[in-house]
Design an enzyme around this catalytic site. Structure first.
Site, PDB file in Angstrom:
ATOM      1  CG  HIS A  74      24.058  -7.756  25.802  1.00 40.62           C
ATOM      2  ND1 HIS A  74      23.508  -7.034  24.482  1.00 40.62           N
ATOM      3  CD2 HIS A  74      22.909  -8.577  25.777  1.00 40.62           C
ATOM      4  CE1 HIS A  74      22.336  -7.570  23.987  1.00 40.62           C
ATOM      5  NE2 HIS A  74      22.032  -8.686  24.789  1.00 40.62           N
ATOM      6  CD  GLU A 126      25.693 -10.507  31.288  1.00 45.45           C
ATOM      7  OE1 GLU A 126      26.054 -10.670  32.430  1.00 45.45           O
ATOM      8  OE2 GLU A 126      24.578 -10.674  30.772  1.00 45.45           O
ATOM      9  CB  CYS A 198      19.517  -9.710  36.791  1.00 46.59           C
ATOM     10  SG  CYS A 198      18.093 -10.129  35.547  1.00 46.59           S
ATOM     11  CB  SER A 226      17.052 -13.935  23.914  1.00 45.72           C
ATOM     12  OG  SER A 226      16.520 -13.724  25.518  1.00 45.72           O
ATOM     13  CG  ASN A 228      16.079 -13.519  29.439  1.00 49.05           C
ATOM     14  OD1 ASN A 228      14.929 -13.751  29.438  1.00 49.05           O
ATOM     15  ND2 ASN A 228      16.812 -12.583  28.599  1.00 49.05           N
TER      16      ASN A 228
END
Length: 318
Positions: A74, A126, A198, A226, A228
């Site tokens: 991250h 992140e 991404c 998480s 995502n």
């Protein structure tokens, strides 16, 4: 019951690289090997690495001077990097190269004395790392927004010298709306030449849309922390599917599938294939058909390891 499998799903290149960095360090160096934060957000992966000698910590003050430490995928702030250097820590940086790209963008905006807007989720590592890459000494500021309401309330120093970046694991649809709001309020705002979200996040969200279009229930294999994986679950729900985020097959409930004719399975970018296969096996044990894998984008992105971990073991120490 028909079982459909999303494609692509699971590990991305950044996660593969981060896990490989920890594995290589464990092979090459005497323990302990410290890892700042969970190297990727998956309980199974972190537990496996911990069982093999990795020591996970949240902050560098937990790492003794002169030790080996790995930064998670991250990314970290400049202050964390500086502390590691000050304390003579040997660092292997597992930051995803696509996160590093955002760090470089933010640092450039700061160097130019501009304000920057980061679209992201408060508290995510992140986001903390990216915010910590902005050097305020040149007069600029960095602002965090999560939604259109935040944009509405946003005040900047100079609307004509303003840029935005995004967290890499956001919902593409939600982010597009926030970017539209930014461009409407600040017509001169600059954006990255290429989307910061991404490739793996985009591909997995496209794949879950394909999956949800033909399924009544969608299972997303991934850990609760998480980002995502959570976005995949939310996306399936928006497409009128019942969706569940599960760490592994043991978290499933057979009652979820009463009267269901079709179920879809996908996984976040930090979930290993072994967990997906266990979910598929459980569904078949409960009467599901053999899984059908849907068509999707073939991913061939790879990221190299740090040079020090690519030296053949026979040459280490020479």
């Amino acid at each position: 019951m028909q079982i459909y499998l999303a494609n692509p799903r699971g590990f991305c290149a950044g996660v593969d690289r981060a896990i490989a960095i920890v594995n290589e360090a464990l092979l090459r160096f005497e323990p302990p090997i410290y890892v700042r934060h969970e190297v990727v957000h998956n309980k199974f992966v972190v537990s496996d690495l911990a069982n093999r000698g990795a020591v996970f910590v949240e902050e560098l003050h937990e790492v003794p001077d002169g030790s080996i430490v790995i930064f998670s995928a991250h990314g970290v702030s400049k202050a964390v990097e500086d502390e590691a250097e000050r304390r003579d820590l040997t660092v292997f940086d597992a930051t995803c190269p696509l996160v590093t790209k955002v760090h470089i963008e933010v640092a450039k905006f700061a160097q130019d004395g501009m304000d920057a807007v980061l679209i992201g989720h408060a508290g995510h590592p992140e986001v903390e790392g990216t915010m910590g890459r902005f050097n305020h000494r040149h007069g600029g500021r960095i602002h965090l927004v999560e939604n259109e309401s935040d944009v509405e309330a946003l005040s900047v120093q100079d609307a004509e010298r303003l840029a935005f970046v995004t967290q890499t694991t956001l919902s593409m649809d939600d982010t597009a709306r926030v970017i539209d709001a930014l461009r409407e309020k600040f017509p001169h705002i600059q954006g990255p030449r290429k989307d910061d979200i991404c490739y793996a996040t985009q591909n997995r969200q496209d794949a879950v849309k394909h999956l949800a279009s033909r399924c009544e229930v969608v299972l997303v294999v991934g850990s609760p922390n998480s980002s995502n994986s959570n976005r995949l679950r939310e996306l399936a729900e928006r497409m009128n599917c019942r969706a569940y985020l599960i760490d592994n097959a043991t978290e499933m409930d057979i009652n979820w599938f009463d009267g269901i004719q079709s179920v879809g399975v996908t996984a976040g970018a930090s979930a290993p294939e072994v967990l997906i296969q266990e979910v598929l096996q459980q569904l078949q044990d409960w009467g599901g058909d053999l899984p059908s894998e849907l068509s999707g984008i073939e991913e061939n992105v790879t990221f190299s390891l740090p040079k020090a971990l690519r030296i053949p073991m026979t040459q280490v120490g020479k």
